[in-house]
Each structure stands twice: as structure tokens, then as C-alpha cells.
Design an enzyme around this catalytic site. Sequence first.
Site, PDB file in Angstrom:
ATOM      1  N   HIS A  37      -6.643 -15.440  -5.002  1.00  0.00           N
ATOM      2  CA  HIS A  37      -7.408 -14.558  -5.384  1.00  0.00           C
ATOM      3  C   HIS A  37      -6.790 -13.751  -6.825  1.00  0.00           C
ATOM      4  CE1 HIS A  37     -10.409 -14.242  -2.165  1.00  0.00           C
ATOM      5  NE2 HIS A  37      -9.232 -14.430  -1.480  1.00  0.00           N
ATOM      6  N   LYS A  85     -16.246  -0.406 -10.083  1.00  0.00           N
ATOM      7  CA  LYS A  85     -15.118  -1.540  -9.695  1.00  0.00           C
ATOM      8  C   LYS A  85     -13.764  -0.622  -9.744  1.00  0.00           C
ATOM      9  CE  LYS A  85     -16.411  -4.414 -13.137  1.00  0.00           C
ATOM     10  NZ  LYS A  85     -16.546  -5.582 -12.840  1.00  0.00           N
ATOM     11  N   ARG A  86     -12.808  -1.372  -8.757  1.00  0.00           N
ATOM     12  CA  ARG A  86     -11.466  -0.668  -8.986  1.00  0.00           C
ATOM     13  C   ARG A  86     -10.924  -0.439 -10.531  1.00  0.00           C
ATOM     14  NH1 ARG A  86      -8.418  -0.321  -4.218  1.00  0.00           N
ATOM     15  NH2 ARG A  86      -6.673   0.198  -5.551  1.00  0.00           N
ATOM     16  N   THR A 142     -17.002 -10.393  -8.520  1.00  0.00           N
ATOM     17  CA  THR A 142     -18.261 -10.746  -7.572  1.00  0.00           C
ATOM     18  C   THR A 142     -19.350  -9.460  -7.538  1.00  0.00           C
ATOM     19  OG1 THR A 142     -16.953  -9.438  -5.728  1.00  0.00           O
ATOM     20  CG2 THR A 142     -17.012 -12.060  -5.615  1.00  0.00           C
TER      21      THR A 142
HETATM   22  C1  T68 Z   1      -9.965  -9.873  -6.610  1.00  0.00           C
HETATM   23  N1  T68 Z   1      -8.578  -9.672  -5.908  1.00  0.00           N
HETATM   24  C2  T68 Z   1      -9.915 -10.476  -7.719  1.00  0.00           C
HETATM   25  N2  T68 Z   1      -7.153  -8.275  -4.483  1.00  0.00           N
HETATM   26  O1  T68 Z   1      -9.513  -9.685  -8.631  1.00  0.00           O
HETATM   27  C3  T68 Z   1     -11.606 -10.767  -8.271  1.00  0.00           C
HETATM   28  N3  T68 Z   1      -4.376  -7.980  -3.712  1.00  0.00           N
HETATM   29  O2  T68 Z   1     -11.285 -11.552  -9.306  1.00  0.00           O
HETATM   30  C4  T68 Z   1     -12.078 -11.674  -7.188  1.00  0.00           C
HETATM   31  O3  T68 Z   1     -13.559 -11.913  -7.440  1.00  0.00           O
HETATM   32  C5  T68 Z   1     -11.750 -11.302  -5.913  1.00  0.00           C
HETATM   33  O4  T68 Z   1     -10.659 -10.963  -5.483  1.00  0.00           O
HETATM   34  C6  T68 Z   1     -12.406 -12.272  -4.771  1.00  0.00           C
HETATM   35  O5  T68 Z   1     -12.000 -13.339  -4.760  1.00  0.00           O
HETATM   36  C7  T68 Z   1      -8.412  -8.639  -5.026  1.00  0.00           C
HETATM   37  O6  T68 Z   1      -9.394  -7.990  -4.720  1.00  0.00           O
HETATM   38  C8  T68 Z   1      -6.898  -7.409  -3.650  1.00  0.00           C
HETATM   39  O7  T68 Z   1      -7.854  -6.920  -3.307  1.00  0.00           O
HETATM   40  C9  T68 Z   1      -5.527  -7.546  -3.294  1.00  0.00           C
HETATM   41  C10 T68 Z   1      -5.395  -6.639  -2.224  1.00  0.00           C
HETATM   42  C11 T68 Z   1      -3.875  -6.731  -1.854  1.00  0.00           C
HETATM   43  C12 T68 Z   1      -2.956  -7.422  -2.333  1.00  0.00           C
HETATM   44  C13 T68 Z   1      -3.258  -7.856  -3.579  1.00  0.00           C
END
Ligand code: T68
Length: 830
Positions: free
Chosen positions: A374, A566-567, A677
Site C-alpha cells: 500500500h 482524509k488523514r 479510495t
Molecule cells: C493507504 N495506506 C494508501 N497505510 O496511502 C492509499 N501504513 O493510497 C491506499 O488507497 C490505501 O492504503 C489502500 O490501499 C495506508 O492507509 C496505513 O494506514 C498504514 C498503517 C500502518 C503502517 C503503514
Amino acid sequence: PGAGDRSAKAERMFQLMDGFMTNDPMSLQKDILDHVEYTVARSRFNFDDFEAYQGLSHSVRDRLIERWHDTHQYLKRKDPKRLYFLSLEFLMGRSLSNSVINLGVRDQYADALNQLGFEFEVLAEQEGDAALGNGGLARLSACQMDSLATMDFPAWGYGLRYQYGLFRQVILDGFQHEQPDYWLNFGNPWEIERVHVSYPVKFYGAVEEKVLEGKKCHVWVPGETVEAVAYDNPIPGYGTRNTINLRLWAAKPSDQQDMEAFNTGDYINAVINRQRAETISSLLYPDDRSYQGKELRLKQQYFFVSASLQDIIRRFKDSHSNFDDFPEKVALQLNDTHPSLAIPEVMRVLIDEEYLDWEKAWGIVSKIFSLTIHAVNPEGLEKVPVDLLGSLLPRHLQIIYQINFLFMEELKKHYGLDYNRLSRMSIVEEGAVKNIRMANLSLVCCHTVDGVSRLHLATLKTRVFKDFHEFWPQKFQYKTNGVTQRRWIVVSNPPLSGLISRWLGTDAWIRDMDLLLGLRDHAEDASLQEEWMMVRKVNKIRLSEFIEAMIGMKVSPDAMFDVQIKRIHEYKRQLLNILGIIHRYDCIKNMKESDKEKVVPRVCIIGGKAAPGYEIAKKIIKLCHAVGEKINNDSDIGDLLKLVFIPDYNVSVAELVIPGSDLSQHISTAGHEASGTGSMKFLMNGCLLLATADGSTVEIIEEIGNENMFIFGANVQEVTNLRQNGLGVKKSLQFARVVRMVREGYFGFKDYFKSLCDTVEDSSDFYLLGNDFESYLEAQAEADKAFVDQKKWTKMSILSTAGSGRFSSDRTIRDYAQNTWGIEPCKCPS
Ligand code: T68
């Protein structure tokens, strides 16, 4: 008891529980009241909304359990290949509405409650969110569980039952503060504690070599043992009896531990040490990007991996006498590298506990694992210091070294002594601190590695995993993310859901999103447009009421609702949005009174959490409040522009905000968002997108067409070129002006915002806000123009929904099932 007794007993059971639970309003009322009286232990003549919610949810839970038992029985008999989805995060949100809709009993419950003098919606509001995840990755897992159940796939989810979910965001004077989310305080009716499903998980200690029956063996003598107890969460499919299981593990002290301490009389310390065990599943790490190399995090990862694998292997061994068929029966999906310790763990179990030799064990391991990445950047990839891993999991470190040794030998055969390449691809990173690269470990051992959008895979292939792609091109695939229309249209937007079904003449789109294409034929139909606008208006009124209740601000539902939720991250560029708002404010402020009539009124809505240690993200939140304070109280501006920050953004807030939005922003610097998403949820709900050509937006453009979106900014290639040629090539005067306003204290907090302004100053503007500012403003102006023409806007909105079919998680899951996992549907008879 003899066999005769057993069948008599079974016969009696069958008579007593003949047939399925009934769902007529009378039975439902009785069920709810019984639960109020006997489960919640309140008098049925005197209970409040929350207690009614509890009675209601327990009644729904009974129906879930019934189907869940049937599904398990059926799958046990059929013994198909199963998918095990391992994820450290699941962002489930609320369960009640989703469950009754998937079970097909929403209206019956609403009737039953009405007759008892309650309203379903009001009780549904009593439920808190299950927030066992950070952001996109975690919500994606939840959407995928819904699709797996709906499409009858034999799947299990495995994760951790954190006692504290993602922190609650509280805003004080415009600053973010974090509060613990002790979500289990009021009980959780959606889980079933399984005290008898528990496994010991070992940590620390040492590895001893022994000779058993002439063979050298490794025996891991642990220094600490913790018990993993299962909590099961039934996940119902829509329009099917299939109900799958999400099994979350909680850590409890183990009885095997500390006997010595008890015996030697150190009772107090023994009890205190036992308490320590529970900390393993106590909290979710709130960082959604960087990897911190903390021991507790590693313990969490191994704890959940070890318990899940013991459970999976036990289930397999129930019906198989050796491991030959393991790859035909088991697919293990790693949701990012967080569960990648599963790889050495399976090797360890097969070799040390099942006594297979290395080659045989490897033959199995190399066929069962697949991975979805991801992240985009190398910095997002996990590394674990060798010392830490070696002390916590000494046997696993040995196994990882052996895997790496054999891998290096294979590489040498191919490339000769190309040391640079070998050191780049090695699982072990040499340096002042030696690290294990979890991504490299996974890439070596997984048969398939998936990206989350087409563009993301291209980035992985050409940048982060270039070497691995050259060596194993066939391992790499992509499955563009998707979201479930059950939650994101049917649950969260009932008026739209009804409208779509009426115009398509069927509700089959709820299981087959491609049918939404049928709306295209009616996009210009005046009566559909009218109904469509009506539905949107209703949702906007609901959103404005929510805003007023939340932060006490009145906003007009006639304005354009422009949303970014979003975050908070620099790469997601909420700062670009805020600077754009400052520009808009500045323009209105300097406008002749007569020109103000032409301004399209806007309500800008921003929401999202910043990781607690992410200073710049926290400053962005503060800036949003500071700018809002100024604009919202400026009588020159009035209703022409409002800026709202929605605190504590979570899944249920999203369910309310998304249907009420006109325009939504997905404006990451191209090449930084793996997929995204949120955009898909807005799209389905007929909200127009203002976006960069990043992540899955590229594919959305293919479906909807450029003309129905507002696309701006540098593309991936241009971003690369700009960075190579030095930044700050194309800075507009307008950009300089708005940054100066912040810098010079126009919104107060001059010193505090200095470092934030520095991040976008000429040569340090890594995310290219300055470069993209002009085209961002142009796209925003286009949006204004389109909004004035409500017919045109509504057509674009209908076409957005109509073209969103590809972004259902059903499509993603079907693709994974066929091309990565090799599993087939197994439908439980109804
Ligand atoms: C997201 N990643 C992507 N990570 O940023 C986003 N990471 O583009 C994508 O649509 C989504 O994944 C689904 O594929 C994340 O949300 C985390 O939350 C995360 C958590 C812990 C450690 C690293």
C-alpha cells in the site's frame, strides 16, 4: 453416552430449534424486548435509547450467529480452498445498519421498532465506531471483507482486538489533542468471545540444537509466553446466507508462565507481570506511514501472526494427515508487510514442529503467500533492527538468514558477483544498524505481489522494487482498489439508493455495480435530474444540520459543499486547499460590491487526523482553524465563503459527509498516493471530483471522462522532471501572496506557522504546491462555472455515479480470487 443417546439428543435439539429465526415484526419486537430484559437486564417497561440499541443489536446478532454457524458447517463439509486475510488493521465503523441491510431485514426492524415507539435511525446513532485502524489500508480491509462474504468466498479475516482504537481527535483553540478511544467501555455486541479458542504465543528465550532420531532439530525455549484469545466478528454477505468470520486476537496472561514465581512466593510481582501480557493488544499505533522499529509493535505483529497460524494449521490438520495438500487448501494474504513474520513462522512450524525438511517446507511456503503493498516510497517500507528481532524471535532470525543465504546464492547464479545489486536486494540491510527489510523478505517468499492501482504498480516496478521486478517480472500484478457499495451507497445514502433502483428498475446493482452504467441513458432526462437534485439537497440539509450540531455554525445548503476528508499529510496537500481558500477570500475581499453577485457561494469542509508526532500536519490543522476564524467572522464575506473543520473524522462521519458533498478534493502530488479510495466513495454518491492524475484517479478519468471531472496539476512524469531540474520553476505571484499572508501573521500565530511556510518556500517545496497552484485555481474556477449551470452539474453528477461500477470492491476481490488466491465461491444453501 452411546451413539443411540447422541442421535436421540440430536433429534431433540432439532425439534426444539426447527427452522430459521423468523423476521416478522411481532417476532422481532419480542426478541428485542427479551434482550432488553434478559441480556441488558433492564425492565422492558423502562429503558432508554441506548438500552433499546443494545436489545436491538443483540437480536440482530442472533440472526448473524445463525447464518455464521450454517456457513461454517457447510464449509467444513465442502472443505474448499480457503483464503486467510491477515491484516493488522480493520476499520469497520458501525455494524448495526450494515448488518440489517445485508441480512435483508432493515424494513422489518424499522416496523418492529416503530410499533415499540422507537425509530431505527435514532437507535443506530447510539453505536460507536470500531476504529481498529488508521486510514485507507484499514478501511479497504473492511470493504474487502464485505465483498468476500457477499460473493460467497470461503474466507477468514484475522487481526488484533485492540483495546484502544485510533485516538479521538479533540480540537482546543484550533489545536489537535489526542484522547484515548476506549471503545469497549459500553460493551460490543458484535463480537463473540471464544474463551476456549486460545493459543500460547512465545517470545524471547533461546534456541537449542538437539538430535532427535538422528536428525538435527531446533528447539526454541521461550522466555515469555502469552495467551491469544479469539474474539469472533461475524461478517454477513448481502443477499446470501454466507456469513464469514473476522477473528481478532486479544492478549491474556498465560497460565504456563510464572509458575516458578508463584512457587517461590513472589506473588505480587507475578501478578503484575501477568498484567504486562495484556499490553500487547492494548493499542493501535496511530502512525499511518512511517515505521518506528518499536518492540511493542513487533510483538503485536508476531502475536497475531502466530495465533492466526496456529488456528489455520489446526483447522487444516482436522481433515488432513500431512501437509502435501496445504497449498491446495490454504491461501495466505499479507495486507502490506505488517504480517510478514508469517513467512518465517510457517517455516518454523513446518520444520521444528512438524519435522518437514527445509526443501519440503520451502516448497509449501513459496506457494501459499501473496502480498499487497500500500506504500509508494521506500521510507514507507518496514525495517526491523536485527538485534531487536533476534532477541524477541531468535529462531525466526535464523530462518530469515537462511532464506536470505539461499536467495543470495540464487542471485549470484544469475548476476554473478554484482555486489551493488546483491546488497540492494538482500533481506538484510548492512549499515551502522543492521536491519531486516520486511518488504524484501516478502518479495522473496510470496508468489504474487500486488499494487493497489495501475499507476502504483508502474511506480513499484520502476522505482522501489526495480531490481525485484527485473528478476521476477511474473510475480508483479495490480488490482485497483474498490469500495463496497453496500456501505457507501445503500447504508449511507438510502435516498440515492432508492432512486437508482427505481430508475434502473432493479436493485441488482447492489451485487453487480456494472449495472449502474444503465444510468447513462437517463443522464439528461429532466425528471431524473429533478429527483437527483432533490436527493442531493436532502443530503446537504442533513450535512448542514450535522455541522451546526457539531461546531455551532450555520451553513447554507444552497452553497457548493467542497470537501476534503482524509488523514492529514503533506503529500495529500490539505495546505494547497487552505492556500486556495485564502486566495478566494482575498479575491472576494478586494471585489467591488456589484461583482459579489457573481460569486458562487462555497462551504469548504476539511476533516482528518494528524499522527500525534507529525508536527507539520498538526500545524496544517491549526492553520485551517486560524483561517476559518478570520473568514467566518468577516462581515464583508458573509455566506459567500465558509471554512469548516470537522473534528474527529471517522467512518460514520464519512457516511454522513460524503452523500452531502458537491465537490471533493483528491489533490496529492502525482506519484504519492498509491491508490486513494475516498474518491471512489464520493464518485458513487454523485459528487464531482477535483483531482490530480495520481493513484486510481487515472483510472477514474478513463471511466468518467475528463470532461466530467476537474483535473489539474503536474503528472507523474512532470513531477519527476521538476524535481530533477530543481524546484520552484513556475511560482505564481498569487501563490507568493497567499503564503506571505500566512507568514506575516494575517491569521495570527506568525511564529508558529513559520516552519509550515518554509516547507513550501521555493527550493524546499518538495510537494510542488507552488508549481500546481495556478492550475489548481483554474480547476476551481471551472468548478464554479459548472455549478452555476445546475443542469450541467447534475448531468455530470449522474455520469459520475453511472461510471463508478469499476470501483466496487467486488471487482477487486473477484480479480484477487481468480488471479492471486485461486479460490472459488462456496455458497451456503438457504
Ligand atoms: C493507504 N495506506 C494508501 N497505510 O496511502 C492509499 N501504513 O493510497 C491506499 O488507497 C490505501 O492504503 C489502500 O490501499 C495506508 O492507509 C496505513 O494506514 C498504514 C498503517 C500502518 C503502517 C503503514
